[in-house]
Design an enzyme around this catalytic site. Structure first.
Site, PDB file in Angstrom:
ATOM      1  N   ARG A 168      17.620 -13.816 -32.968  1.00 12.98           N
ATOM      2  CA  ARG A 168      18.473 -13.075 -33.913  1.00 12.98           C
ATOM      3  C   ARG A 168      19.872 -12.852 -33.367  1.00 12.98           C
ATOM      4  O   ARG A 168      20.490 -11.808 -33.574  1.00 12.98           O
ATOM      5  CB  ARG A 168      17.828 -11.730 -34.302  1.00 12.98           C
ATOM      6  N   SER A 175      14.106  -6.721 -42.406  1.00 12.24           N
ATOM      7  CA  SER A 175      13.506  -6.235 -41.161  1.00 12.24           C
ATOM      8  C   SER A 175      14.465  -5.287 -40.446  1.00 12.24           C
ATOM      9  O   SER A 175      15.610  -5.634 -40.179  1.00 12.24           O
ATOM     10  CB  SER A 175      13.163  -7.404 -40.241  1.00 12.24           C
ATOM     11  N   GLU A 222      17.746  -4.677 -35.894  1.00 14.27           N
ATOM     12  CA  GLU A 222      18.075  -5.987 -36.458  1.00 14.27           C
ATOM     13  C   GLU A 222      19.075  -5.833 -37.588  1.00 14.27           C
ATOM     14  O   GLU A 222      19.959  -6.663 -37.774  1.00 14.27           O
ATOM     15  CB  GLU A 222      16.814  -6.699 -36.968  1.00 14.27           C
TER      16      GLU A 222
END
Length: 302
Positions: A174, A223, A293
């Protein structure tokens, strides 16, 4: 005032420029304050002009589909850039791959690939965002990540457009590394010839899995936390007793505990504060410090 005077010296842009522009309607959470300046460039040349002449003292933020973003209640100082679909949303087949503009939705790219019998990009239909953000954060789902399929991306910078190969982004989980004030404008993804029926079946499976396990019809932000090494964020949150936890108008999803919800009257502070409470509870119960995130930008109101 200094930033406003600096902005007044910019050459006129052909795209739309708004002062004190509401940002909440663009975000999936539907919360947050305004942008001091919101710029929607007419095309790449317009974006390059802005990047070239924007003083370094003026903060610059980029938003796309805003599906994984919290805009804080105090709004965002400086310039916020949003790339529009008309100028930056084109998707085309390029031999064994797909070239997509930064504003093209990930799901649309997956659908284009499927329509031409190209396999390997099905996972994109399970990512609720746009291509620019997907590259900038190495988005992933269902066993694949952008780094696995990216050939190159073009990035607008104050010095001009540069084409960066996948390895130039130093991709990690990520995470991607972009040049200072760099804005992804388009990207090429490689694929492979596949069976159209099998591709469609796989995409249907991904969509069904999302529908069954995630609150896809709610005001959410995807998320919330990254998965720690060897663990699942949702499981740690659940074990910490956070399922259904409420703060103001925000709630931890009962369906998937790594999702935060705006129940209808939440502020950005409610949502971010609830996320921090989740982090504190997980740290206390498991010793794991969860990493956000969801991207959070802007000013906190006093």
């Amino acid at each position: 005032m200094e930033d406003r005077r600096a902005l007044a010296t910019l050459p006129p842009l052909r795209g739309r420029v708004q002062q004190d522009a509401p940002l909440a309607p663009f975000t999936w959470f539907r919360v947050g304050g305004p942008a001091e300046w919101l710029v929607r460039p007419a095309d790449v040349d317009d974006l390059l002009l802005l990047l070239r002449d924007l003083p370094e003292s003026v903060p610059l933020s980029i938003i796309g589909a805003a599906s994984n973003l919290i805009i804080r209640d105090g709004g965002v100082r400086g310039v916020v850039v949003r790339l529009g679909g008309k100028a930056f949303g084109e998707v085309s087949v390029d031999g064994d791959g797909i070239i997509a503009g930064a504003a093209a939705l990930d799901a649309v790219v997956a659908e284009h690939a499927a329509a031409t019998g190209l396999a390997g990009l099905e996972f994109l239909c399970g990512i609720p965002g746009a291509i620019g953000g997907a590259v900038a954060m190495n988005a992933g789902a269902y066993g694949s990540e952008v780094k696995d399929v990216l050939d190159w991306a073009e990035v607008a910078t104050p010095a001009g457009v540069i084409r960066m190969a996948a390895q130039d982004f130093a991709f990690a989980y990520r995470k991607a590394v972009l040049p200072a004030r760099g804005v992804v404008t388009r990207a090429r993804f490689h694929a492979r010839p596949g069976d159209a029926a099998a591709i469609s079946t796989r995409m249907a499976e991904i969509r069904a899995a999302r529908e069954a396990t995630q609150p896809v019809r709610a005001r959410t932000g995807g998320s919330t936390f990254k998965n720690p090494p060897g663990a699942k964020a949702w499981a740690l949150v659940d074990a910490a007793g956070c399922r259904g936890l409420v703060r103001g108008g925000a709630q931890v999803s009962e369906k998937h505990t790594n999702f935060l919800l705006n129940l209808g009257g939440a502020t950005a502070a409610d949502i971010e504060g609830l996320g921090e409470e989740m982090r504190a509870r997980v740290l206390a119960t498991s010793g794991v410090s969860l990493e956000w995130e969801i991207k959070r930008i802007g000013e906190v109101t006093p």
